[in-house]
Write an enzyme that holds these catalytic residues in place. Structure first.
Site, PDB file in Angstrom:
ATOM      1  N   HIS A   1      58.920  43.752  57.520  1.00 14.12           N
ATOM      2  CA  HIS A   1      59.296  44.861  58.403  1.00 14.12           C
ATOM      3  C   HIS A   1      60.436  44.506  59.363  1.00 14.12           C
ATOM      4  O   HIS A   1      61.105  45.390  59.899  1.00 14.12           O
ATOM      5  CB  HIS A   1      58.075  45.341  59.178  1.00 14.12           C
ATOM      6  CG  HIS A   1      58.156  46.764  59.650  1.00 14.12           C
ATOM      7  ND1 HIS A   1      59.341  47.421  59.905  1.00 14.12           N
ATOM      8  CD2 HIS A   1      57.173  47.672  59.921  1.00 14.12           C
ATOM      9  CE1 HIS A   1      59.093  48.658  60.296  1.00 14.12           C
ATOM     10  NE2 HIS A   1      57.791  48.833  60.313  1.00 14.12           N
TER      11      HIS A   1
ATOM     12  N   ASP B   1      64.348  58.551  43.093  1.00 11.86           N
ATOM     13  CA  ASP B   1      64.354  58.869  41.665  1.00 11.86           C
ATOM     14  C   ASP B   1      65.049  57.735  40.907  1.00 11.86           C
ATOM     15  O   ASP B   1      66.242  57.489  41.096  1.00 11.86           O
ATOM     16  CB  ASP B   1      65.083  60.197  41.443  1.00 11.86           C
ATOM     17  CG  ASP B   1      65.140  60.624  39.998  1.00 11.86           C
ATOM     18  OD1 ASP B   1      64.648  59.889  39.123  1.00 11.86           O
ATOM     19  OD2 ASP B   1      65.702  61.715  39.731  1.00 11.86           O
TER      20      ASP B   1
END
Length: 466
Positions: free
Chosen positions: A164, A381
């Site tokens: 993170h 995608d």
């Protein structure tokens, strides 16, 4: 009612390092003073589910993504490096070009076996995102781990684990979107990454000019840090109807002036506090609202910036007031906390980090919420269309587990768009929390039937442990 658990086996190939596809600079890059605070030094899991796509027949998703990842790392080459710590706990990326960790796997399960409602907690998550030995530390290990698991139906699951300190949700989605673009044939990302972490560094003479109560060191005098053993991980669905009922509980002047985030955060904070049954009404409870500051700088952060650019503003209330007062009390506190955040606030925070040893935000009697409904995880995608589910793999993650929830965009089995919220609590508190949510929603006309659906599991509410 608990849903029957889904079990399946996963066969994994040995983990491999994927380096950039062509040579990249060998250098040492400083993280910002926001990136390297203690509260971001952990690995965060994300998961994406994809359907079989006829147009991609014969294509191996793992091979396509691995190749695109290597080419994307030419642009995002710091991800191929390793994190080092210097004086004063300052973090640097050593751009070694070693690569990110990649695992190809197969599972004897179909996407449809997960049911109509895909939401955390996901069964066999530890198999879908394998913790390769020696890779979970923050320092000196791969900054990104990706596992692509092919399903027997032709669909696949992409799960990843991000250090993170490198990125927040918008930064990670920017990276994943780039991988998707290159997987679909682009030669370069549509958004070129920008490092510029010095924009969020402390000044030469650090002097915080905001109070940062979110980092106050609070003694746990009442023993209310949540025990992490045998925690229940459950998800709660809030559609337009639920939000409308909660909004109706506010006085007229607040209804139109309060966002869905304000209302839902206040509801969860109050319900969670009541569920924990504080022994002392004078105990102070905190809600930390993670606020993206990208649009709050003047001038704005450059397009393509993928570092952490959010703050942890906090609202504080005594248990007695929080539990006894109406919802609008908590809504007002949440709104006030959010309103203080600006670019100046983040620069003040950077100064505070340097002056105070980069502390962890307060976790005693604290609840953290992060809204990723607009982050765009589900839009990524790789050639197989948008994700059926995309976002955090579970709630409760963090350097101190058990205190955080995410707001994730979700479409339920009825086709209704809403927000799913993974929650992590001890089982007795989770039952009280569910009952409190039920009370809030069923106290209004028309609420009873829907809440019973949630409790009975036909809407996305789970009581099964992770």
């Amino acid at each position: 009612m608990a849903s029957s658990p889904l079990h399946f086996s996963v066969r994994r190939r040995p983990p491999q390092l994927v380096p950039p596809a062509s040579p990249t600079p060998r250098e040492l890059k400083r993280l910002s003073d926001i990136d390297d605070q203690e509260g971001l030094r952990f690995q965060i899991p994300v998961i994406q589910f994809y359907r079989h796509e006829l147009a991609m027949a014969g294509q191996n998703p793992a091979a396509v993504i691995r190749d695109a990842l290597a080419r994307t790392l030419v642009f995002y080459y710091p991800f191929a490096g390793r994190l080092r710590e210097g004086d004063g706990k300052k973090l640097f990326v050593d751009c070694t070009g070693e690569g990110v960790l990649f695992i190809e796997a197969e599972a004897d399960v179909k996407l449809e076996d997960f049911g109509d409602a895909l939401q955390p907690p996901f069964p066999c998550l530890e198999e879908l995102l394998f913790d390769a030995e020696g890779t979970s530390a923050v320092l000196n290990t791969p900054l990104l781990l990706i596992q692509v698991t092919l399903l027997s139906c032709g669909g696949f699951i992409l799960a990843l684990r991000l250090n993170h300190t490198m990125s927040d949700a918008p930064g990670l989605v920017q990276l994943m979107t780039a991988v998707g673009e290159l997987a679909r044939g682009s030669s370069s990302p549509s958004v070129i990454p920008v490092w510029r972490r010095e924009l969020l560094e402390a000044g030469p003479s650090p002097a915080p000019y905001f109070p940062h109560h979110e980092y106050e060191q609070v003694p746990d005098t009442e023993g209310t840090i949540i025990p992490l053993d045998e925690m229940a991980h459950c998800s709660f669905f809030f559609g337009p109807r639920e939000i409308r009922i909660l909004r109706s509980r506010l006085p007229p002047q607040l209804r139109g002036a309060s966002s869905t985030f304000d209302i839902l955060t206040a509801c969860l904070w109050q319900s969670r506090t009541r569920a924990l049954q504080p022994a002392d009404p004078k105990e102070k409870f905190r809600i930390i609202c993670i606020v993206n500051t990208r649009g709050r700088f003047n001038p704005p952060l450059p397009s393509g910036f993928y570092g952490n650019a959010f703050a942890f503003p906090v609202a504080i209330a005594t248990a007695g007031e929080l539990c006894s007062r109406p919802l609008d009390y908590a809504v007002e506190l949440v709104k006030r906390a959010k309103s203080q955040v600006s670019g100046d606030y983040l620069h003040s925070l950077a100064d505070y980090m340097v002056m105070n040893g980069r502390p962890h935000f307060t976790v005693v009697r604290t609840y953290v919420v992060s809204d990723v409904t607009r982050a765009g995880f589900g839009d990524v995608d790789f050639g197989w269309g948008k994700a059926v589910y995309g976002g955090p793999a579970k709630g409760g993650v963090g350097a101190i587990p058990g205190v955080a929830s995410f707001f994730v965009p979700f479409v339920n089995a009825s086709g209704e768009k809403g927000i799913v919220v993974p929650v992590c609590l001890p089982p007795p508190a989770m039952r009280r929390f569910a009952a409190e949510i039920q009370r809030l929603l069923s106290a209004q006309s028309g609420g009873d039937e829907r809440v019973l659906e949630c409790i009975n599991g036909t809407a996305p509410f789970l009581l099964s442990p992770l």
